[in-house]
Every structure is written in structure tokens, then in C-alpha cells.
Design an enzyme around this catalytic site. Sequence first.
Site, mmCIF file in Angstrom:
data_model
loop_
_atom_site.group_PDB
_atom_site.id
_atom_site.type_symbol
_atom_site.label_atom_id
_atom_site.label_comp_id
_atom_site.label_asym_id
_atom_site.label_seq_id
_atom_site.Cartn_x
_atom_site.Cartn_y
_atom_site.Cartn_z
ATOM 1 C CB CYS A 130 76.023 -134.271 -78.613
ATOM 2 S SG CYS A 130 77.640 -133.673 -79.099
ATOM 3 C CE LYS A 195 80.065 -127.325 -79.409
ATOM 4 N NZ LYS A 195 80.167 -128.633 -78.241
ATOM 5 N NE ARG A 205 83.309 -132.040 -84.429
ATOM 6 C CZ ARG A 205 82.287 -131.260 -85.211
ATOM 7 N NH1 ARG A 205 82.053 -131.734 -85.896
ATOM 8 N NH2 ARG A 205 81.785 -130.711 -84.566
ATOM 9 N NE ARG A 217 79.785 -133.006 -83.262
ATOM 10 C CZ ARG A 217 79.733 -133.610 -82.446
ATOM 11 N NH1 ARG A 217 78.297 -134.744 -82.594
ATOM 12 N NH2 ARG A 217 80.429 -134.623 -82.230
ATOM 13 C CD GLU A 233 70.363 -121.948 -76.178
ATOM 14 O OE1 GLU A 233 70.397 -122.711 -75.788
ATOM 15 O OE2 GLU A 233 70.197 -122.812 -77.277
ATOM 16 C CE LYS A 248 83.337 -125.482 -78.091
ATOM 17 N NZ LYS A 248 83.506 -127.065 -77.632
#
Length: 327
Positions: A130, A195, A205, A217, A233, A248
Amino acid sequence: MYFPVYRPRRFRRTENLRRMVRETRLSVDHLVYPLFVMPGKGVKNPVQSMPGVFQFSVDQLIEEVRSVVELNIPGIILFGLPEKKDELGSEAYADNGPVQQAVQKIKQTWPELTVITDVCLCEYTSHGHCGIIEGNEVHNDATLEILAKVALSHARAGADIIAPSDMMDGRVAAIREALDEDGFDQTAILAYSAKYCSGFYGPFRDAADSAPQFGDRRAYQMDVANWQEALREVALDVEEGADMVMVKPALAYLDIIRRVREEFDRPVAAYNVSGEYSMIKAAAANGWIDEDRVMMEVLTSMVRAGADLILTYFAKDAAGLLANRRV
Ligand code: PBG
């Protein structure tokens, strides 16, 4: 007051009684439909791992958006696939990229439809991460510059809401600053704030062709075991200028949705992700569960937990059921 004086079953006797005391209601107003857009013409590829979901070229996407608008769904979120991937994901900010073109076309036809664009690089990078790779790591600050460029290209195309899903530190501030500098002070930011690094993204994906080519990730998405970190966050993103925040995935994280709803004064979105969708579809295809019933139960649970908005591949199915009042 206890039994036998108080009897909770009194209000469960008839559907009209149940209607009158129902505490939360799923409505079409909560729903956002995710769509995948790719280069080319006449393309409508079924995504094998997500029955009912397709990758569309812009011309075909328009037909799909028409059906979304007819169902009175208030918004969509667009994910793009490039012609060619590279190390820097540079097609992500091409002004004539599939997402940018799609936004323009959609806005010409339906200016009122809320168009959200996902801002991330994993669909556009050859390595599938990402952000920008340096050594074996995703370089945070170098990635911010590219994300801001992507966000700007989406805003220029006419997106109403920019949704960064990369999980780099500081991306909301970087995007807000870039948008404001170019006069897009009305373009909102929906931050994928909490997330998690989740196995539930598996089918996505395939749809977005975005699997990391090495590693995983975990160095940027959150550890599934953490809830305090989720609040930090969200606090950071609100501080940096997020207009709306997201949790999420949704189903295994209803506790996080509830806490975010209670602790922050921003609308909260929940992403009912690909794996949550596909496991219901698969179980229903086997005759193990009633698809409509479980879909509505799951979506209602997200509203009950405190979500204002649900991004879901079930949006069209749920909107159809809600319109016919069969549930
Ligand atoms: C891109 C992105 C992902 C999803 C939304 N944006 C995949 C990922 O982080 O691997 C997942 C959506 C879904 O599973 O439905 N970073």
C-alpha cells in the site's frame, strides 16, 4: 420489577408490537455500494470469490451505477485497477485513469449520487503493497506525497469523499493539506482509521488484484488483538481532519464500532468486507443458512453497534429487500 409482574414477552407477541419497540432500523440511507473499475471497454468480469460482484470498464460501470441509483442507494465507493502496475503505483494519480474517468462520467449523469473514492496504492504497485518500498519496508513519508497526489486527482475528477485505506501515519493531514491548497475545501475525508490486518480481505484481493507479492501488511495494518490502539488511530485521524472515520472489517469488530461511536463526535462508517460477504454467500449456496435473513441480521448488528454508514457488497440486495418491505 420482576417476573411474574414484568414479562418481556408481552412486547414480542405480534409483529406490530415488535415494530413499535424496535430499537434500531436498517435503512437504505445507511448503505454504500463498492464498485471495481478497470481499463478497457465492454468489460464485466465476474469475481470468482465474490458471487454477484464484477470488475467493470467505465462504460459498463455506468449501467451498474444506474441500478444503484434506481435502488435509492445514496453512495458508492470506487476501487480502481491500472493498465500496468509499477513500483510507485503511478497510474493511481493519472487524470485519465479508470477511477478518475468513472467519477467524471458518474457525476455528469448523477451529480447528486455521493461518490467516494478509495485512495491506496496496493492495486497499482507491482509489489502489491500500500506504499512505496524501500529495502523491504513500506516507506511512510515517501508514500504520503503519492497518496496526496492520488487524492487530488480524485478531487479534480469530482469525488465528494476521499477515503484513504493505506494506514500510513499522517496521511489524513497530508491529504487535507493538499486538497485545501488546491481549493478543494469541500471535498471530505473518510479515513479508514481502525483498519485491521484481517484474513477477511481475502476475496477482495482477487477483485482488486492487490495481494502483496512478498510479506504481508502487518507492518502497517493493525493487530487484530488491539482495541486501545484503534481509539488512538481514530483520535489521530480526527485531529488531522477526518470528517468521518471507519472501522474495518465490521462483523468481528462490532466492539470497536461501539467504542468509536461512544468516544468520538464524527460519523462512523463500518466496512462489511469481502470475506464477510463471501462466507454468507457460500454458506447460503450450500443451503446452510438463509441468505436474506443472515444478511439483514449482520447489517442490522452494525447499525446497532453504532455505524452510521455501511460499505457493503450486499447494498443492492439489502436495498431491494428494504424497498419491498419483505423484512
Ligand atoms: C486496500 C483495500 C483493501 C480493502 C479495501 N481497501 C484490501 C487490503 O487492505 O488488503 C479490503 C476490502 C474488502 O475486503 O472488501 N488497501
